[in-house]
Design an enzyme around this catalytic site. Structure first.
Site, PDB file in Angstrom:
ATOM      1  CE  LYS A   1    -108.449 -52.540 -26.561  1.00 43.65           C
ATOM      2  NZ  LYS A   1    -109.493 -53.314 -27.178  1.00 43.65           N
TER       3      LYS A   1
ATOM      4  CE  LYS B   1    -111.913 -47.129 -21.715  1.00 37.34           C
ATOM      5  NZ  LYS B   1    -111.331 -48.492 -21.734  1.00 37.34           N
TER       6      LYS B   1
END
Ligand code: NAP
Length: 298
Positions: A172, A240
């Site tokens: 990811k 983030k």
């Protein structure tokens, strides 16, 4: 699907994912920090648990989809967390995007109780969550991957086992490196085209189908020149993810030059109060540096 599933985290992504699990006939129990967000799924047929521990006690498979690493730690390891109620043999599937390192630490704590864990972060946005077309990248034991597959199929389309625990989160992060550096390329190209007084729509049409083409150029390029900053994915959540990339890169001792540049450009936008805009508003950081404004005159 005879196993009972618990789902923790009914945010933008969790809403669509839980409705798709119910539609597939899954016996579903839910918990969310803000209870009101569970109303729609409970009305649709899910059961409510009062705490993550109570949910874990009732379920064979526990899925988490919350914001960031400390939030996954809170719902799994915290007071009344999943760990406090989990049964031996149960499977925890974390579908949030969090630290690969922390993932392995959480998995080790679950293993002490005889429970399994997969990391299974997702890509495809709120639209993919709602339509059940998410890409799911999975790390962990293959036997547990096979066990989870019917539930993944209720939520996603491209479901890939990519390696050991933590590998799903690493893939990811690879995805996010590609997304943001491509986003920087599109932003720089649009400012350059604007400075050259080009017709931006014709420029996009001319370059989108050739070697420079990308999802980002085709989908976010038009939004940039129309100055449409509505988020598919916010700058705050994107930032983030870049922090996670930079932390992992630091732990591995690998340079991440492009990612750190985009991280700092996004930081300038956050400081200007733009964190809730879409990640393609990255172009605004280059506009501020150059003095050119993309889309003026469109
Ligand atoms: P969101 O709409 O902001 O929802 C966040 C969820 O996490 C809410 O249910 C929230 O509970 C819960 N939560 C946050 N901190 C918590 C804590 N300390 N304790 C308990 N619950 C907590 O976020 P989202 O867009 O659904 O994203 C969820 C995850 O999927 C993130 O890791 C994100 O990076 C990832 N993701 C998102 C997208 C996207 O396009 N949105 C795409 C791919 C991956 P409350 O309701 O009480 O606030």
């Amino acid at each position: 699907m005879s196993e009972k599933v618990g789902f923790i985290g009914l945010g933008i992504m969790g809403q669509g994912m839980t409705h798709n699990l119910l539609k597939a006939g899954v016996d579903l129990t839910v918990w969310n920090r803000t209870r009101s967000k569970a109303e729609s799924i409970v009305t649709a047929g899910a059961q409510w648990a009062d705490t993550p521990a109570a949910l874990a006690h009732q379920c064979d498979i526990i899925i988490t989809c919350v914001s960031d690493t400390p939030d996954v730690e809170a719902v799994i390891l915290g007071e009344d967390g999943v760990l406090a109620g989990i049964k031996a043999g149960a499977l925890v599937i974390d579908m949030s995007t969090i630290s690969p390192h922390a993932t392995r630490e959480i998995a080790a704590k679950l293993a002490e109780k005889g429970a399994h864990m997969l990391d299974a972060p997702i890509s495809g946005g709120s639209e993919g969550a709602a339509k059940g077309t998410l890409s799911i990248m999975v790390g962990g034991d293959v036997v547990q991957f096979d066990r989870a597959m019917p539930f993944f199929q209720a939520m996603g389309k491209a479901i890939t086992h990519v390696g050991e625990q933590g590998a799903g989160q690493m893939v990811k992060l690879v995805n996010q490196v590609l997304v943001v550096i491509t986003g920087l390329a599109v932003s720089e190209a649009m400012v350059f085209a604007q400075a050259g007084s080009l017709d931006l729509e014709k420029t996009l049409a001319a370059v989108s189908q050739g070697a420079a083409g990308s999802w980002m150029l085709s989908n976010r390029g038009p939004q940039m020149i129309q100055r449409d900053w509505r988020p598919g994915f916010t700058i705050d959540l994107q930032q983030k993810d870049l922090r996670l990339v930079l932390e992992a890169a630091d732990q591995m001792g690998v340079p991440a030059l492009g990612t750190s540049l985009v991280f700092n450009l996004y930081r300038t936008l956050q400081q200007q109060g733009l964190g809730s805009e879409g990640n393609h508003a990255l172009v605004k950081a280059l506009e501020h540096l150059s003095g050119f404004r993309v889309g003026d005159g469109v």
